[in-house]
Design an enzyme around this catalytic site. Structure first.
Site, PDB file in Angstrom:
ATOM      1  N   CYS A 112       0.904  -1.172   0.000  1.00  0.00           N
ATOM      2  CA  CYS A 112       0.000   0.000   0.000  1.00  0.00           C
ATOM      3  C   CYS A 112       0.928   1.202   0.000  1.00  0.00           C
ATOM      4  O   CYS A 112       1.190   1.799   1.040  1.00  0.00           O
ATOM      5  CB  CYS A 112      -0.874  -0.021   1.245  1.00  0.00           C
ATOM      6  N   ALA A 113       1.443   1.566  -1.148  1.00  0.00           N
ATOM      7  CA  ALA A 113       2.709   2.314  -1.182  1.00  0.00           C
ATOM      8  C   ALA A 113       2.624   3.826  -1.314  1.00  0.00           C
ATOM      9  O   ALA A 113       3.569   4.519  -0.953  1.00  0.00           O
ATOM     10  CB  ALA A 113       3.575   1.766  -2.307  1.00  0.00           C
ATOM     11  N   ALA A 114       1.542   4.372  -1.861  1.00  0.00           N
ATOM     12  CA  ALA A 114       1.545   5.815  -2.155  1.00  0.00           C
ATOM     13  C   ALA A 114       1.462   6.639  -0.871  1.00  0.00           C
ATOM     14  O   ALA A 114       0.761   6.227   0.054  1.00  0.00           O
ATOM     15  CB  ALA A 114       0.357   6.161  -3.051  1.00  0.00           C
ATOM     16  N   GLY A 144       4.736   6.828  -1.312  1.00  0.00           N
ATOM     17  CA  GLY A 144       6.053   6.230  -1.524  1.00  0.00           C
ATOM     18  C   GLY A 144       7.089   6.569  -0.470  1.00  0.00           C
ATOM     19  O   GLY A 144       8.274   6.302  -0.657  1.00  0.00           O
ATOM     20  N   GLY A 145       6.641   7.153   0.653  1.00  0.00           N
ATOM     21  CA  GLY A 145       7.585   7.534   1.711  1.00  0.00           C
ATOM     22  C   GLY A 145       8.382   6.337   2.207  1.00  0.00           C
ATOM     23  O   GLY A 145       9.618   6.361   2.243  1.00  0.00           O
ATOM     24  N   ASP A 166      -4.801  -4.120  -6.532  1.00  0.00           N
ATOM     25  CA  ASP A 166      -5.428  -4.287  -5.214  1.00  0.00           C
ATOM     26  C   ASP A 166      -4.622  -5.308  -4.411  1.00  0.00           C
ATOM     27  O   ASP A 166      -4.529  -6.475  -4.806  1.00  0.00           O
ATOM     28  CB  ASP A 166      -6.880  -4.760  -5.442  1.00  0.00           C
ATOM     29  N   CYS A 214      -1.429   4.004  10.854  1.00  0.00           N
ATOM     30  CA  CYS A 214      -1.181   5.275  11.545  1.00  0.00           C
ATOM     31  C   CYS A 214      -2.435   5.568  12.372  1.00  0.00           C
ATOM     32  O   CYS A 214      -3.046   6.616  12.261  1.00  0.00           O
ATOM     33  CB  CYS A 214      -0.853   6.407  10.569  1.00  0.00           C
TER      34      CYS A 214
HETATM   35  C1  LIG Z   1      -1.269   4.643   4.741  1.00  0.00           C
HETATM   36  S1  LIG Z   1      -1.239   4.958   3.042  1.00  0.00           S
HETATM   37  C2  LIG Z   1       0.362   4.409   2.608  1.00  0.00           C
HETATM   38  C3  LIG Z   1       1.489   5.355   2.922  1.00  0.00           C
HETATM   39  C4  LIG Z   1       2.796   4.902   2.302  1.00  0.00           C
HETATM   40  N1  LIG Z   1       3.153   3.560   2.709  1.00  0.00           N
HETATM   41  C5  LIG Z   1       3.933   5.850   2.620  1.00  0.00           C
HETATM   42  O1  LIG Z   1       4.687   5.600   3.556  1.00  0.00           O
HETATM   43  O2  LIG Z   1       4.076   6.848   1.916  1.00  0.00           O
HETATM   44  C6  LIG Z   1      -2.224   3.655   2.406  1.00  0.00           C
HETATM   45  C7  LIG Z   1      -2.246   3.595   0.896  1.00  0.00           C
HETATM   46  O3  LIG Z   1      -2.883   2.363   0.543  1.00  0.00           O
HETATM   47  C8  LIG Z   1      -3.656   2.566  -0.615  1.00  0.00           C
HETATM   48  N2  LIG Z   1      -4.622   1.462  -0.660  1.00  0.00           N
HETATM   49  C9  LIG Z   1      -5.835   1.393  -0.080  1.00  0.00           C
HETATM   50  N3  LIG Z   1      -6.408   0.206  -0.335  1.00  0.00           N
HETATM   51  C10 LIG Z   1      -5.518  -0.503  -1.074  1.00  0.00           C
HETATM   52  C11 LIG Z   1      -5.530  -1.784  -1.658  1.00  0.00           C
HETATM   53  N4  LIG Z   1      -6.581  -2.602  -1.510  1.00  0.00           N
HETATM   54  N5  LIG Z   1      -4.473  -2.194  -2.377  1.00  0.00           N
HETATM   55  C12 LIG Z   1      -3.398  -1.364  -2.543  1.00  0.00           C
HETATM   56  N6  LIG Z   1      -3.334  -0.123  -2.024  1.00  0.00           N
HETATM   57  C13 LIG Z   1      -4.367   0.298  -1.295  1.00  0.00           C
HETATM   58  C14 LIG Z   1      -4.233   3.948  -0.411  1.00  0.00           C
HETATM   59  O4  LIG Z   1      -4.660   4.509  -1.643  1.00  0.00           O
HETATM   60  C15 LIG Z   1      -3.064   4.680   0.225  1.00  0.00           C
HETATM   61  O5  LIG Z   1      -2.290   5.296  -0.762  1.00  0.00           O
END
Ligand SMILES: C[S@@+](CC[C@H](N)C(=O)[O-])C[C@H]1O[C@@H](n2cnc3c(N)ncnc32)[C@H](O)[C@@H]1O
Length: 459
Positions: free
Chosen positions: A244-246, A248-249, A306, A378
């Site tokens: 769940c990368a965006a 990207g931090g 997903d 978080c």
């Molecule tokens: C907590 S944020 C991640 C922050 C990221 N790891 C960082 O450190 O920058 C959770 C992310 O998971 C994505 N997300 C939510 N459901 C998901 C899924 N089923 N599969 C992949 N990504 C998902 C969201 O869009 C969001 O960008």
């Protein structure tokens, strides 16, 4: 303000509001609008209560929202340095007078604000009796925090009403904390080290004025968030999935620590684009790999998919490490996103719990025997933290729970959010004195948001 009350996130609401403003509007004016909006979110419980006390019939939404913004600047002792009461009242009355549809409310705005200033002390004292007005969170949120953390709920709520510091992550491939502090010193920028790669600036700065930011020497990342890559123990040659990368931090941090083969997975295509931008800034984009004369040992790819349905993106080779930084309530990062508390509904928590389970269940099948999955939120709600970790352990016989910080409660200036001293950081388990042995967590002076960390190894 109106957009947030209708359910929009504050950053998106501000972007739309700025798009409607004249292009030549000064950057400082935009900065002021943003500052007022964030302050209002942190004081919305108080100001809405004050408006109800002072206005018998609810005014049209633009009037209520303007009153809320003006009162937020008047209730706050600290705001007085930046906004004098006379100016606030004068500007609020002018602003409402400038809108033909609500100009009739000029007198009301003037009377409410001046009336409040005359009785400021007694009005604020009376607001203490109402919990939403006192703490500036919805009632269900206050009740949930009190239930989970009975001996420190007030400190947690208060920490969420402060403005988080600007914390940087030093790129370990390029420089060290000591060298970067020296560089900041040469530019007269005050900062302190608060973790293995973390540096906290004494005062916020726009990113384009942070030395080395554009070149990828440092990134903006809370000290609590930096723990993820630190405890994943990635080593050269490992295959790693950030599920769940965006934006990207944490992916960027992982790539800074070892020559890994990383897939950064994200379900939201718009947000996924930000991972690419971050990789580019840090020097980890695919183009940069190809341009490099010596083929780099790291490899990074952004994939849209997903995490809970790997069939559409998984290529068949299991992972040494998986980071599951799952979608959550974000209740641990409210000081940076003060709108979240007003946007969430209590029913969201159960839906998030189910989604988190769906995702980690699917990801566990992709971990190599002997490999590890790090579950991160978080959040400060135990339903998304310790309860999920216990559920996972009890439903996956091949999972061994390893040391990890567990619950990190938000803490400011080295003061854990109340309660007993847990040593390395404010690491706590709900209603228990036990804590996991702390791996490298921010040091005692750390100032961090709230997170939950649980680490599992596959037998
Ligand atoms: C907590 S944020 C991640 C922050 C990221 N790891 C960082 O450190 O920058 C959770 C992310 O998971 C994505 N997300 C939510 N459901 C998901 C899924 N089923 N599969 C992949 N990504 C998902 C969201 O869009 C969001 O960008």
């Amino acid at each position: 303000m109106g957009a947030v009350r209708a359910g929009a996130a504050l950053p998106a609401a501000l972007t739309s509001a700025f798009a409607a403003l004249p292009h030549d509007m000064a950057a400082t004016a935009r900065g002021a609008v943003q500052d007022i909006a964030y302050r209002t979110m942190r004081r919305l419980g108080t100001v809405d209560w004050l408006i109800k006390q002072r206005v018998s019939k609810a005014p049209p939404p633009p009037v209520t929202n303007l009153l809320a913004c003006a009162l937020a600047l008047l209730v706050d002792d600290e705001a007085h340095a930046a906004y004098t009461p006379f100016t606030v009242v004068d500007q609020a009355v002018r602003a409402i007078g400038a809108r033909r549809d609500v100009a009739f409310a000029k007198g009301l705005v003037n009377a409410v604000l001046r009336g409040f200033l005359r009785e400021r002390e007694s009005a604020l004292a009376a607001a203490q009796a109402n919990e939403v007005a006192r703490w500036n969170y919805p009632q269900w949120w206050i009740d949930a925090v009190r239930r989970a953390w009975p001996d420190r709920w007030q400190a947690i709520l208060e920490a969420g009403n402060t403005q988080g510091p600007l914390t940087l992550r030093v790129n370990a491939r390029r420089t060290s904390v000591a060298d970067y502090l020296q560089r900041l010193g040469e530019e007269n920028i005050a900062a302190t080290p608060i973790g293995e790669h973390a540096v906290r600036l004494a005062a916020p700065l726009p990113v384009d004025r942070i030395p080395g930011f554009m070149a990828g020497d440092v990134s903006v990342q809370d000290a609590g968030a930096q723990i993820a890559a630190q405890i994943m123990d990635v080593r050269d040659g490992m295959r790693v999935l950030d599920a769940c990368a965006a934006p990207g931090g944490k992916s960027g941090h992982l790539l800074e620590l070892a020559d890994i083969d990383l897939i950064a997975l994200e379900s939201d295509a718009t947000r996924a684009a930000r991972i690419g931008e971050n990789f580019e800034r840090l020097g980890f984009s695919a183009d940069q790999a190809e341009d490099d004369a010596q083929h780099p040992a790291w490899h990074a790819r952004v994939v849209i998919g997903d995490a809970g349905a790997p069939a559409s993106w998984f290529e068949g080779e299991l992972f040494d490490r998986i980071l599951a930084d799952v979608p959550c309530s974000a209740s641990g990062i409210v000081r940076r996103h003060p709108d979240i508390r007003w946007l969430r509904r209590q029913s969201d928590i159960e839906a998030l719990v189910q989604e988190q389970r769906r995702i980690v269940d699917a990801l566990w099948a992709l971990v190599k025997p002997g490999g590890e999955l790090l579950y991160v939120t978080c959040s400060i709600f135990p339903e998304e933290g310790e309860a999920q970790a216990s559920w996972f352990e009890s439903t996956h016989a091949d999972a061994v729970r390893l040391d990890a910080p567990g619950q990190l409660l938000p803490a400011a200036d080295g003061a854990p959010a109340g309660g007993p001293d847990y040593g390395a950081a404010s690491v706590a388990r709900p209603d228990a004195d036990v804590q996991h042995d702390a791996r490298p967590v921010p040091d005692r002076t750390a100032d961090h948001d709230g997170f939950f960390y649980a680490r599992f190894q596959k037998r």
